[in-house]
Design a protein around this motif. Structure first.
Motif, mmCIF file in Angstrom:
data_model
loop_
_atom_site.group_PDB
_atom_site.id
_atom_site.type_symbol
_atom_site.label_atom_id
_atom_site.label_comp_id
_atom_site.label_asym_id
_atom_site.label_seq_id
_atom_site.Cartn_x
_atom_site.Cartn_y
_atom_site.Cartn_z
ATOM 1 N N ASN A 76 0.813 -1.233 0.000
ATOM 2 C CA ASN A 76 0.000 0.000 0.000
ATOM 3 C C ASN A 76 0.843 1.278 0.000
ATOM 4 N N ARG A 77 2.055 1.190 -0.551
ATOM 5 C CA ARG A 77 2.848 2.414 -0.667
ATOM 6 C C ARG A 77 2.234 3.303 -1.745
ATOM 7 N N THR A 83 4.925 5.481 -7.502
ATOM 8 C CA THR A 83 6.055 6.357 -7.848
ATOM 9 C C THR A 83 5.669 7.262 -9.022
#
Ligand code: SF4
Length: 249
Positions: free
Chosen positions: A142-143, A146
């Motif tokens: 769940n980052r 980018t």
């Protein structure tokens, strides 16, 4: 002027030493058209506006997509859900676990809260709203996605916006704001403000996940601020659709 000097000067206008008059300018070789079946697998290829005639064709490409590394960890591609001609589009960050398992955006706890928030001002999720994310595959752990992942997925988002053609876009959280408009402001600074992006009316709002972590309903709390913002959205929607606030959705 001597005879030899005269002939030297006149020779300056002599075209004999120049190349023959140029013929038609050769046209550069035409770029081969981008094969549509290559688009989902090559993140370097642009997806030009107008590539997709409808959302089904876009869904079809997204399901095969390998344009960024998020493809490797997904269970399902989470493209979007809701009314394909919705006047209100809500754009989030990216799929979480429940979304990855179901293939539908905003169906976990955040989605349930979002549904309640919309219901509180009688905005019907099924018939008034289209929901999607800046990336269509779940970032691990769940980052946040980018910039490269957002860029690879952005053409799909732009096509979804073009095809749905909403009157209002809500951007939930800073990543959605950055992914769509490029603005890097903190969400607490810009939430609730109408902004024009690409000729479209947008409003940044808190992400429902942030509200789940901040349960207070005190005046000035995130939930209280969301209540102010969503009422503003409801009023603007009424105005744009030419209906009075007392009318049922
Ligand atoms: S996140 Fe978007 S660009 Fe990346 S693989 Fe998934 S659908 Fe393709």
């Amino acid at each position: 002027m001597s005879g030899s000097e005269q002939s030297e000067q006149i020779s300056l206008f002599d075209l004999g030493g120049l190349a023959a008059a140029p013929g038609p300018v050769p046209t550069p070789p035409a770029m081969p058209p981008i094969a549509l079946d290559r688009l989902p697998t090559d993140g370097r290829l642009p997806i030009p506006p107008g590539t997709y005639d409808n959302l089904e064709a876009l869904f079809d490409h997204c399901r095969q997509c390998q344009r960024c590394g998020l493809a490797a960890g997904r269970t399902n591609v989470v493209v979007g859900r809701g009314l394909p001609t919705a006047p209100l589009m809500i754009i989030g960050e990216g799929p979480g676990q429940t979304e990855d398992e179901t293939g539908l955006p905003f169906v976990g706890k955040s989605g349930q809260l979002l549904e309640k928030i919309l219901e509180s001002v009688r905005i019907d999720l099924a018939n008034e709203v289209y929901i999607c994310n800046v990336v269509r595959c779940r970032p691990p752990g769940n980052r946040a996605p980018t910039p490269e992942e957002i860029a690879a997925c952005r053409p799909y988002l732009m096509e979804q916006i073009r095809l749905v053609n909403p009157k209002i876009i809500l951007l939930t959280g800073a990543t959605a704001v950055r992914g769509v408009t490029g603005r890097k402001d903190g969400i607490t600074k810009i939430r609730g403000q109408w902004m024009d992006w690409d000729g479209r009316l947008c409003m940044p709002i808190f992400h429902p996940a942030y509200l789940l972590r901040n349960q207070s309903r005190e005046k000035g709390s995130p939930k209280w601020l969301m209540w102010q913002d969503i009422q503003g959205v409801r009023s603007k929607l009424d105005e744009l659709l030419g209906r009075s606030s007392s009318e049922e959705f």
